[in-house]
Design an enzyme around this catalytic site. Sequence first.
Site, short mmCIF file in Angstrom:
data_model
loop_
_atom_site.label_atom_id
_atom_site.label_comp_id
_atom_site.label_asym_id
_atom_site.label_seq_id
_atom_site.Cartn_x
_atom_site.Cartn_y
_atom_site.Cartn_z
CB CYS A 144 -0.97 0.00 1.18
SG CYS A 144 -0.23 -0.40 2.76
CE1 TYR A 145 0.87 5.02 3.02
CE2 TYR A 145 0.79 2.99 4.29
CZ TYR A 145 0.32 4.27 4.04
OH TYR A 145 -0.70 4.79 4.79
#
Length: 404
Positions: A144-145
């Site tokens: 997600c990052y």
Amino acid sequence: MRTLSEINEKISEKKAVVWTVEELKTKVQDIGIDEAFKTVDVICSGTFEPMESSGAILNLGHTDPPIKIRQCWLDGVPTYAGFGAVDLYLGATAMVDYKAIGEMNDNETRLGNVNVERGGGHVIEDLIAGKPVSLKAIGQVTDCYPRASFETNITRKTINQFYLYNPRNLYQNFIVGVNSSDRLLYTYLGPLQPSLGNAVYSNPGAIAPLFNDPDLELIGIGSRVFLGGGVGYIAWEGTQHFPLQKRLSNRTPIGPAATLALVGDAKTMSPEWVRGCYFSHYGPSLMLGVGIPFPVLNRKVIEHCAVGDKDVVAPVIDFSIPRRVRPTFGLVSYGQLKTGRMTIEGKSVRVAPLASIALSRKVAQELKNWIEKGEFTLTEPVAPLPKDRAFMAQDLWGSQMTLE
């Protein structure tokens, strides 16, 4: 007796009588406590002094693709990134990371264009002033990052949140530092000359805010204050909060006592009242202006605020002994300190303050102006500050402390 709501109504109508605490002390000499109580509604106090247990929370906003920051430097000063993905805490005493500066701009470092005496306090001041600050971030790559690193310049306008959260501000009292050894000592009070060559004190004396509310009866958690030229609040007790310190008959403490944790929106502050500073061979810090208004609810408020420099004292501590509990030379009044000279064991010693007395007065005057214009009302605390905190269950000053 008066109520806070009555005082706030007068402030809103621009009818409140507001004095600085220094004005109050002078007027009491002329008209007495009873007449002063009948006249004044609010008393404003202030200080401008080093407060190194300060810092700023920043939320940068998300990059595209997003990054989960795990290491970050602002103008080469490391920040703490152990929060959410783009939340940072920048401490006022954080020092320039030499390695990070070299990685960011090795040529500038070699040319001496990077001031390695800068620290977190200077970066906070620059952000408040609207100046651009370089940012270098290293991320933890996750699904997600996905971003691994990021470099840019930021200003207070380009980030989401920027507010001061200071774990320990506004010591109710502090110490006087001296050095009886045969070598120069570099301390958080600045250089202390050998053989009792000088003495340095930090607190501005009887005009300091918490000397005038010695038992913390007028302020508490949620009280609105002047912080760095903007509006702030008392968030909690400060670290090393020590209200059980020994006290004189006028209730003022004989050494470090109560402290406050303060919070406020740095985007509304002014670099006039938030300034980075550097102590030679010690490190960076932050000079901060803080003002506290006291509602005149009863006669006792006037009695406490009438205290003078001759009525408040500080312990004289010898820094030549490298221990947590150091020897003392007894107590000295702030009235004596402000003469610029004191006597220790028969020797006349030069004395200087770290706090700016002139700017402390100006903080109080600025707060007074806000209240007179109806721009600043007082808040009722949501909870009292604790009055039962001991400092490591020890008496730091012991039987050696005697009044001069």
